[in-house]
Design a protein around this motif. Structure first.
Motif, PDB file in Angstrom:
ATOM      1  N   THR A  66      33.052  33.971  36.703  1.00 30.78           N
ATOM      2  CA  THR A  66      32.542  34.768  36.838  1.00 30.78           C
ATOM      3  C   THR A  66      33.771  35.859  35.667  1.00 30.78           C
ATOM      4  O   THR A  66      35.150  35.725  35.425  1.00 30.78           O
ATOM      5  N   VAL A  67      33.690  36.990  35.559  1.00 33.51           N
ATOM      6  CA  VAL A  67      34.432  37.501  33.809  1.00 33.51           C
ATOM      7  C   VAL A  67      35.452  38.542  35.394  1.00 33.51           C
ATOM      8  O   VAL A  67      34.191  39.558  35.909  1.00 33.51           O
ATOM      9  N   VAL A  68      36.310  38.799  35.162  1.00 29.12           N
ATOM     10  CA  VAL A  68      37.297  39.867  36.573  1.00 29.12           C
ATOM     11  C   VAL A  68      38.136  40.719  35.034  1.00 29.12           C
ATOM     12  O   VAL A  68      39.091  40.418  34.273  1.00 29.12           O
ATOM     13  N   PHE A  69      37.304  41.918  35.583  1.00 28.77           N
ATOM     14  CA  PHE A  69      38.050  43.381  34.383  1.00 28.77           C
ATOM     15  C   PHE A  69      39.111  43.779  35.241  1.00 28.77           C
ATOM     16  O   PHE A  69      38.991  43.536  36.883  1.00 28.77           O
ATOM     17  N   HIS A  70      40.214  43.573  34.370  1.00 28.18           N
ATOM     18  CA  HIS A  70      41.773  44.603  35.183  1.00 28.18           C
ATOM     19  C   HIS A  70      41.908  45.315  34.366  1.00 28.18           C
ATOM     20  O   HIS A  70      41.890  45.928  33.480  1.00 28.18           O
ATOM     21  N   ALA A  71      42.565  45.991  35.761  1.00 28.56           N
ATOM     22  CA  ALA A  71      43.203  47.672  35.180  1.00 28.56           C
ATOM     23  C   ALA A  71      45.034  47.824  35.355  1.00 28.56           C
ATOM     24  O   ALA A  71      44.993  47.424  36.452  1.00 28.56           O
ATOM     25  N   ARG A  72      45.919  48.128  34.565  1.00 28.71           N
ATOM     26  CA  ARG A  72      47.384  48.474  35.088  1.00 28.71           C
ATOM     27  C   ARG A  72      48.063  49.066  34.310  1.00 28.71           C
ATOM     28  O   ARG A  72      47.605  49.347  33.337  1.00 28.71           O
ATOM     29  N   ALA A  73      49.144  50.032  34.691  1.00 25.79           N
ATOM     30  CA  ALA A  73      50.355  51.399  34.557  1.00 25.79           C
ATOM     31  C   ALA A  73      50.974  51.080  35.729  1.00 25.79           C
ATOM     32  O   ALA A  73      51.061  51.006  36.971  1.00 25.79           O
ATOM     33  N   LEU A  74      52.217  51.131  35.533  1.00 25.18           N
ATOM     34  CA  LEU A  74      53.058  52.152  35.253  1.00 25.18           C
ATOM     35  C   LEU A  74      53.951  53.314  35.812  1.00 25.18           C
ATOM     36  O   LEU A  74      53.413  54.450  34.960  1.00 25.18           O
ATOM     37  N   PHE A  75      53.837  53.968  36.685  1.00 21.60           N
ATOM     38  CA  PHE A  75      54.279  56.038  36.531  1.00 21.60           C
ATOM     39  C   PHE A  75      55.853  55.559  36.892  1.00 21.60           C
ATOM     40  O   PHE A  75      55.970  54.911  38.075  1.00 21.60           O
ATOM     41  N   VAL A  76      56.331  56.341  36.471  1.00 22.23           N
ATOM     42  CA  VAL A  76      58.339  56.317  37.326  1.00 22.23           C
ATOM     43  C   VAL A  76      58.007  57.562  38.049  1.00 22.23           C
ATOM     44  O   VAL A  76      57.096  58.402  37.901  1.00 22.23           O
ATOM     45  N   PRO A  77      59.262  57.570  38.547  1.00 24.01           N
ATOM     46  CA  PRO A  77      59.987  58.279  39.480  1.00 24.01           C
ATOM     47  C   PRO A  77      58.975  59.879  38.937  1.00 24.01           C
ATOM     48  O   PRO A  77      59.824  60.253  38.037  1.00 24.01           O
ATOM     49  N   GLY A  78      58.770  61.160  39.741  1.00 27.32           N
ATOM     50  CA  GLY A  78      57.980  62.398  39.103  1.00 27.32           C
ATOM     51  C   GLY A  78      56.529  61.810  38.701  1.00 27.32           C
ATOM     52  O   GLY A  78      56.043  63.043  38.586  1.00 27.32           O
ATOM     53  N   GLY A  79      56.375  60.832  38.628  1.00 18.11           N
ATOM     54  CA  GLY A  79      54.337  60.343  37.879  1.00 18.11           C
ATOM     55  C   GLY A  79      54.732  60.555  36.790  1.00 18.11           C
ATOM     56  O   GLY A  79      52.954  60.459  36.631  1.00 18.11           O
ATOM     57  N   GLU A  80      55.153  60.764  35.867  1.00 15.98           N
ATOM     58  CA  GLU A  80      55.023  60.041  34.690  1.00 15.98           C
ATOM     59  C   GLU A  80      54.721  58.639  34.341  1.00 15.98           C
ATOM     60  O   GLU A  80      54.576  58.086  34.167  1.00 15.98           O
ATOM     61  N   VAL A 108      38.767  46.238  44.209  1.00 14.66           N
ATOM     62  CA  VAL A 108      40.034  46.567  44.489  1.00 14.66           C
ATOM     63  C   VAL A 108      40.993  46.834  43.809  1.00 14.66           C
ATOM     64  O   VAL A 108      40.577  46.820  42.382  1.00 14.66           O
ATOM     65  N   TRP A 109      41.569  47.560  44.419  1.00 14.30           N
ATOM     66  CA  TRP A 109      42.714  48.351  44.001  1.00 14.30           C
ATOM     67  C   TRP A 109      43.616  48.256  44.915  1.00 14.30           C
ATOM     68  O   TRP A 109      43.734  48.798  45.905  1.00 14.30           O
ATOM     69  N   ARG A 110      45.523  48.483  44.707  1.00 14.18           N
ATOM     70  CA  ARG A 110      46.536  48.562  45.310  1.00 14.18           C
ATOM     71  C   ARG A 110      47.348  49.275  44.585  1.00 14.18           C
ATOM     72  O   ARG A 110      47.231  49.680  43.004  1.00 14.18           O
ATOM     73  N   THR A 111      48.326  49.741  44.877  1.00 19.10           N
ATOM     74  CA  THR A 111      49.561  50.538  43.900  1.00 19.10           C
ATOM     75  C   THR A 111      50.909  49.218  45.029  1.00 19.10           C
ATOM     76  O   THR A 111      50.812  49.192  46.101  1.00 19.10           O
ATOM     77  N   VAL A 112      51.881  49.321  44.378  1.00 19.14           N
ATOM     78  CA  VAL A 112      52.849  48.571  45.221  1.00 19.14           C
ATOM     79  C   VAL A 112      54.119  49.318  44.199  1.00 19.14           C
ATOM     80  O   VAL A 112      54.415  49.926  43.219  1.00 19.14           O
ATOM     81  N   ARG A 113      55.387  49.824  44.886  1.00 17.20           N
ATOM     82  CA  ARG A 113      56.678  50.107  44.178  1.00 17.20           C
ATOM     83  C   ARG A 113      57.344  49.190  44.161  1.00 17.20           C
ATOM     84  O   ARG A 113      57.405  48.270  44.550  1.00 17.20           O
ATOM     85  N   LEU A 114      57.980  48.450  42.475  1.00 19.38           N
ATOM     86  CA  LEU A 114      58.097  47.699  42.171  1.00 19.38           C
ATOM     87  C   LEU A 114      60.015  48.102  42.512  1.00 19.38           C
ATOM     88  O   LEU A 114      60.600  48.733  42.866  1.00 19.38           O
ATOM     89  N   VAL A 121      56.260  53.061  40.325  1.00 15.65           N
ATOM     90  CA  VAL A 121      54.736  52.783  40.878  1.00 15.65           C
ATOM     91  C   VAL A 121      54.171  51.986  40.091  1.00 15.65           C
ATOM     92  O   VAL A 121      53.839  52.641  39.102  1.00 15.65           O
ATOM     93  N   GLU A 122      53.163  51.120  40.636  1.00 13.11           N
ATOM     94  CA  GLU A 122      52.528  50.667  39.739  1.00 13.11           C
ATOM     95  C   GLU A 122      50.906  50.795  40.231  1.00 13.11           C
ATOM     96  O   GLU A 122      50.907  49.910  41.571  1.00 13.11           O
ATOM     97  N   ALA A 123      49.873  50.643  39.166  1.00 10.14           N
ATOM     98  CA  ALA A 123      48.611  50.684  39.206  1.00 10.14           C
ATOM     99  C   ALA A 123      47.681  49.459  39.166  1.00 10.14           C
ATOM    100  O   ALA A 123      48.045  49.497  38.079  1.00 10.14           O
ATOM    101  N   ASN A 124      47.201  48.781  39.749  1.00  5.89           N
ATOM    102  CA  ASN A 124      46.072  47.508  39.586  1.00  5.89           C
ATOM    103  C   ASN A 124      44.837  47.972  40.312  1.00  5.89           C
ATOM    104  O   ASN A 124      44.519  48.506  41.304  1.00  5.89           O
ATOM    105  N   ALA A 125      43.725  47.609  39.779  1.00  7.88           N
ATOM    106  CA  ALA A 125      42.379  47.859  39.813  1.00  7.88           C
ATOM    107  C   ALA A 125      41.571  46.265  39.549  1.00  7.88           C
ATOM    108  O   ALA A 125      42.424  46.316  37.801  1.00  7.88           O
ATOM    109  N   ARG A 126      41.355  46.182  40.093  1.00  8.96           N
ATOM    110  CA  ARG A 126      40.679  44.232  39.321  1.00  8.96           C
ATOM    111  C   ARG A 126      38.780  44.585  39.470  1.00  8.96           C
ATOM    112  O   ARG A 126      38.725  44.660  41.238  1.00  8.96           O
ATOM    113  N   GLY A 127      38.290  43.867  39.246  1.00  7.65           N
ATOM    114  CA  GLY A 127      36.647  43.159  39.788  1.00  7.65           C
ATOM    115  C   GLY A 127      35.330  42.878  38.578  1.00  7.65           C
ATOM    116  O   GLY A 127      35.916  43.128  37.713  1.00  7.65           O
TER     117      GLY A 127
END
Length: 160
Positions: A66-80, A108-114, A121-127
């Motif tokens: 199948t084709v799996v779609f991904h999305a990822r973003a990083l946020f620094v302390p403070g939320g930017e 599915v999605w998750r967040t994790v502090r690197l 803080v990394e935000a990920n989603a895929r599906g």
């Protein structure tokens, strides 16, 4: 005989040569810069020297793809949101034997502090459903901002 689709360093065993050949052909089309070929092993060799040996079942049917779609973003302390220089959304074809990349779920999605000094803080989603992944990514980003702004609320203070 076991017909092994060698896909880079990964080896996937099949009962039927046609299945191995079809996977190799599709893999070569998806990833033209990576090695892909069919190898023939006798069953004893596979059980003794194959990755996982007898624990890895020899497939008697075509794997799911199948084709799996991904999305990822990083946020620094403070939320930017941090600029990474990498795309924040992409899609790739994945087979069910690629357990690190494959999913059959719409999203599915998750967040994790690197780890490390930056405490991003990394935000990920895929599906498999692009719209569902977009919605999940929005939820992941909202939680990632909250985690970046309030690490204690998410149990992240031990790492600071």
């Amino acid at each position: 005989m076991v017909h092994v689709a060698r896909l880079g360093e990964r080896r996937v065993p099949f009962v039927q040569r046609a299945h191995a050949a079809e996977v190799v052909a599709q893999w070569s089309e998806d990833w033209p810069d990576r090695t892909a070929e069919v190898e023939e092993w006798d069953r004893g060799r596979w059980e003794r020297k194959g990755p996982g040996g007898v624990r890895v079942a020899v497939r008697d049917q075509m794997p799911e793809r199948t084709v799996v779609f991904h999305a990822r973003a990083l946020f620094v302390p403070g939320g930017e949101r941090a600029t990474t220089g990498l795309p924040d959304r992409w899609s790739v074809p994945a087979w069910d034997f690629e357990t690190d990349a494959y999913t059959s779920r719409p999203s599915v999605w998750r967040t994790v502090r690197l780890p490390g000094a930056g405490q991003e803080v990394e935000a990920n989603a895929r599906g498999t459903d692009q719209e569902a992944v977009e919605a999940a990514f929005a939820e992941a980003c909202a939680q990632a901002v909250g985690r970046a702004q309030n690490p204690g609320k998410y149990g992240d203070t031990d790492e600071w």
